[in-house]
Design a protein around this motif. Structure first.
Motif, PDB file in Angstrom:
ATOM      1  N   VAL A 169     -30.842 -40.250-110.828  1.00 15.18           N
ATOM      2  CA  VAL A 169     -29.781 -41.071-111.417  1.00 15.18           C
ATOM      3  C   VAL A 169     -28.585 -41.076-110.468  1.00 15.18           C
ATOM      4  CG1 VAL A 169     -28.155 -41.239-113.356  1.00 15.18           C
ATOM      5  CG2 VAL A 169     -30.565 -40.674-113.774  1.00 15.18           C
ATOM      6  N   ILE A 170     -27.993 -42.231-110.284  1.00 13.33           N
ATOM      7  CA  ILE A 170     -26.923 -42.389-109.300  1.00 13.33           C
ATOM      8  C   ILE A 170     -25.778 -41.416-109.551  1.00 13.33           C
ATOM      9  CG2 ILE A 170     -25.141 -43.988-108.476  1.00 13.33           C
ATOM     10  CD1 ILE A 170     -27.224 -46.235-108.909  1.00 13.33           C
ATOM     11  N   GLU A 171     -25.352 -41.301-110.796  1.00 11.91           N
ATOM     12  CA  GLU A 171     -24.235 -40.410-111.105  1.00 11.91           C
ATOM     13  C   GLU A 171     -24.595 -38.960-110.839  1.00 11.91           C
ATOM     14  OE1 GLU A 171     -20.948 -41.103-114.312  1.00 11.91           O
ATOM     15  OE2 GLU A 171     -22.595 -40.014-115.266  1.00 11.91           O
ATOM     16  N   ALA A 172     -25.858 -38.587-111.058  1.00 13.46           N
ATOM     17  CA  ALA A 172     -26.288 -37.214-110.772  1.00 13.46           C
ATOM     18  C   ALA A 172     -26.201 -36.931-109.277  1.00 13.46           C
ATOM     19  CB  ALA A 172     -27.712 -36.996-111.273  1.00 13.46           C
ATOM     20  N   LEU A 173     -26.565 -37.909-108.467  1.00 16.41           N
ATOM     21  CA  LEU A 173     -26.429 -37.746-107.021  1.00 16.41           C
ATOM     22  C   LEU A 173     -24.959 -37.626-106.630  1.00 16.41           C
ATOM     23  CD1 LEU A 173     -27.514 -37.697-104.140  1.00 16.41           C
ATOM     24  CD2 LEU A 173     -27.495 -40.205-104.175  1.00 16.41           C
ATOM     25  N   GLN A 174     -24.116 -38.430-107.242  1.00 17.82           N
ATOM     26  CA  GLN A 174     -22.691 -38.377-106.921  1.00 17.82           C
ATOM     27  C   GLN A 174     -22.088 -37.029-107.299  1.00 17.82           C
ATOM     28  OE1 GLN A 174     -21.684 -41.942-109.079  1.00 17.82           O
ATOM     29  NE2 GLN A 174     -21.754 -43.219-107.241  1.00 17.82           N
ATOM     30  N   ASP A 219     -19.633 -38.352-100.961  1.00 15.27           N
ATOM     31  CA  ASP A 219     -19.842 -39.281-102.070  1.00 15.27           C
ATOM     32  C   ASP A 219     -20.905 -40.296-101.691  1.00 15.27           C
ATOM     33  OD1 ASP A 219     -19.465 -40.596-104.526  1.00 15.27           O
ATOM     34  OD2 ASP A 219     -17.953 -41.931-103.689  1.00 15.27           O
ATOM     35  N   PHE A 220     -21.684 -40.700-102.672  1.00 16.06           N
ATOM     36  CA  PHE A 220     -22.579 -41.847-102.509  1.00 16.06           C
ATOM     37  C   PHE A 220     -21.856 -43.030-103.137  1.00 16.06           C
ATOM     38  CE2 PHE A 220     -26.141 -44.501-104.177  1.00 16.06           C
ATOM     39  CZ  PHE A 220     -26.564 -44.974-102.938  1.00 16.06           C
ATOM     40  N   PRO A 221     -21.314 -43.937-102.327  1.00 13.49           N
ATOM     41  CA  PRO A 221     -20.327 -44.895-102.833  1.00 13.49           C
ATOM     42  C   PRO A 221     -20.909 -46.173-103.423  1.00 13.49           C
ATOM     43  CG  PRO A 221     -20.507 -45.138-100.468  1.00 13.49           C
ATOM     44  CD  PRO A 221     -21.466 -44.043-100.854  1.00 13.49           C
ATOM     45  N   LEU A 222     -21.781 -46.021-104.415  1.00 13.03           N
ATOM     46  CA  LEU A 222     -22.298 -47.171-105.144  1.00 13.03           C
ATOM     47  C   LEU A 222     -21.746 -47.067-106.557  1.00 13.03           C
ATOM     48  CD1 LEU A 222     -24.190 -49.616-104.732  1.00 13.03           C
ATOM     49  CD2 LEU A 222     -26.023 -48.240-105.718  1.00 13.03           C
ATOM     50  N   MET A 223     -20.874 -47.984-106.921  1.00 14.57           N
ATOM     51  CA  MET A 223     -20.124 -47.829-108.168  1.00 14.57           C
ATOM     52  C   MET A 223     -20.305 -49.030-109.078  1.00 14.57           C
ATOM     53  SD  MET A 223     -16.048 -47.225-108.647  1.00 14.57           S
ATOM     54  CE  MET A 223     -15.289 -47.230-110.271  1.00 14.57           C
ATOM     55  N   PHE A 224     -20.970 -48.813-110.201  1.00 11.41           N
ATOM     56  CA  PHE A 224     -21.011 -49.818-111.256  1.00 11.41           C
ATOM     57  C   PHE A 224     -21.186 -49.114-112.592  1.00 11.41           C
ATOM     58  CE2 PHE A 224     -25.188 -49.699-109.131  1.00 11.41           C
ATOM     59  CZ  PHE A 224     -26.033 -49.321-110.161  1.00 11.41           C
ATOM     60  N   GLY A 225     -20.953 -49.837-113.670  1.00  4.01           N
ATOM     61  CA  GLY A 225     -20.856 -49.221-114.984  1.00  4.01           C
ATOM     62  C   GLY A 225     -22.086 -48.457-115.428  1.00  4.01           C
TER      63      GLY A 225
END
Length: 472
Positions: A110-115, A124-130
């Motif tokens: 999950v993207i947020e878990a990676l962040q 930071d892994f800079p992919l940001m969406f809701g």
């Protein structure tokens, strides 16, 4: 299903209707399909074995990551049950290389878990969406997802250095070297990214990381008119050396709808902004985080110093400047509540278009009467820095939602966008929702090339039937 159970274990082959239900309807509720089973592999080898078993059983496969698609591409079609291959168990962060500033991960991370994990390394892994709290890396790459900071960091494909994937033949492509230069032939990494699971199943990736900013400065400004947006953006970019991470458009009607849906969210300005922009700067420089003689961080002072003359020129008429992290987060909560607000209105269509930056104001002006004539109320938001407008429509007050009228409006808006050199799919992909549009509007030579690639890699149309290509 015995063969599949032998590969992934009985517990990871779901055939009961209730167990499968969450995997068969997309996040929006607009798309529901059928499946003979949902299978949940736990490794790349298991994915490869499942592909071979599915080919032998003549069962098509729909690959599913976090099931956050709004284009219908994450769920199977109706009437022809196959397999849903859920990537949820492929969730290992294999390695974080702080020196190289890369992360090697399973596709189901999950993207947020990676962040969260990279933050421990100051990265930071800079992919940001809701949807980043649910969306997975594999799905983001397969759809070439975008988000709020594409302006500075690019789409998902710009953040990927290597891919591991299983082809429809069952062969594994291992491209996880993480090289930044590799001119040894066709770049299969970029071919698979954006293919929406129709050419191969992404199982792992090497991703670029960036240093965590030491300071962020955010503001919500009211522009005199939409035509001023480019001047404001360029002034901020020039003054800061390209430190603008986000330049998000939130018009008055959308902010009012968000607050009606969730009154706890505060409006940034006392007088609603007809053209509101959430702008955020970010810097990794310690000097930008240091306080100046006024007691403010230098980046915040620079933002104010840049905006003041823009206000004197009348390009900006009002502004709210976040002076705490909580105020900054509140601005982002407002922005990220948009899709939830639209869904709460009942039936809707979210058109995801991109335009040349200079064409955005004129297209929006021409689109408004088209929506009004159709009895529709636009609820708009946009990544204005990269020309991506999310043109969602719901039934206007007192009007009935009519699917045929909505289809007609969608066609007219697409005609308008196309006439100005834009695209009818900016960051959400084609999925099932726009497959017919692609068939009708894609340049014939490009479409023929896409079909040839699909036929070469997946002649049996094992993967993603009905996604991208409506007739397969």
């Amino acid at each position: 299903m015995q063969k599949f159970a032998e590969i992934v274990g009985v517990a990871n082959v779901l055939t009961d209707a209730a167990d499968m239900a969450p995997y068969l309807t997309d996040w929006t509720g607009a798309w529901t399909g059928d499946a003979a089973a949902v299978v949940r592999p736990g490794s790349t080898d298991e994915v490869a074995a499942l592909v071979l078993a599915a080919r032998e059983a003549e069962l098509p496969i729909t690959v599913q990551s976090g099931n956050t698609s709004v284009a219908g591409g994450s769920v199977p079609g109706a009437g022809k049950p196959g397999l849903v291959l859920s990537m949820s168990r492929l969730n290992r962060i294999r390695e974080i290389d702080s020196a190289a500033r890369t992360a090697t991960v399973d596709a189901g991370v999950v993207i947020e878990a990676l962040q969260t994990a990279t933050a421990e390394h100051g990265l930071d892994f800079p992919l940001m969406f809701g949807a980043r709290g649910t969306a997975q890396i594999g799905g983001a790459l397969a759809t070439n997802a975008g988000g709020a900071n594409v302006l500075r960091h690019g789409n998902a494909r710009d953040l990927c250095l290597g891919i591991e994937a299983v082809l429809p033949s069952g062969e594994v492509v291992n491209g996880l070297s993480g090289l930044r230069k590799d001119n040894t032939g066709y770049d299969l990494r970029h071919l698979l990214m954006g293919s929406e699971g129709t050419l191969g199943i992404i199982t792992g990736a090497v991703l670029k990381l960036v240093p965590t900013p030491k300071i962020r400065a955010a503001a919500f400004v009211a522009l005199s008119e939409m035509d001023a947006a480019l001047d404001v953006l360029n002034a901020l970019q020039d003054a800061t050396g390209g430190l603008v991470e986000a330049f998000e458009w939130l018009p008055r009607e959308t902010v009012e709808a968000i607050r009606a849906h969730d009154p706890a969210l505060r409006a940034p300005l006392e007088d609603a902004a007809e053209t509101g922009i959430l702008v955020e700067l970010a810097s990794t420089r310690p000097d930008d985080a240091a306080t100046d003689e006024s007691g403010e961080a230098r980046l915040q002072s620079l933002m104010l110093a840049t905006i003041e003359p823009l206000m004197e020129r009348g390009l900006i008429v009002d502004g709210f400047f976040a002076t705490s992290e909580q105020q900054r987060l509140d601005l982002w909560r407002l922005r990220e509540a948009v899709l939830e607000t639209i869904v709460a209105h009942g039936p809707f269509v979210a058109l995801d278009v991109s335009l040349p930056l200079s064409a955005v104001p004129e297209v929006l002006r021409q689109a408004q009467p088209l929506a009004e004539e159709s009895g529709l109320k636009p609820l708009l938001v946009g990544h204005l820095g990269d020309g991506n407008i999310h043109y969602a429509v719901v039934a206007a007050p007192g009007q009935t939602w009519d699917p045929e009228t909505v289809r007609s409006f969608s066609d007219r808006l697409t005609d308008l966008v196309t006439a100005y050199g834009g695209s009818y799919s900016a960051e959400h992909g084609i999925g099932r929702a726009k497959a017919a549009t692609l068939a009708k509007r894609k340049d014939p030579a490009q479409l023929a090339t896409m079909r040839a690639i699909k036929a070469a890699l997946d002649p049996e149309s094992l993967l993603g039937r009905g996604i991208l290509f409506s007739e397969v």
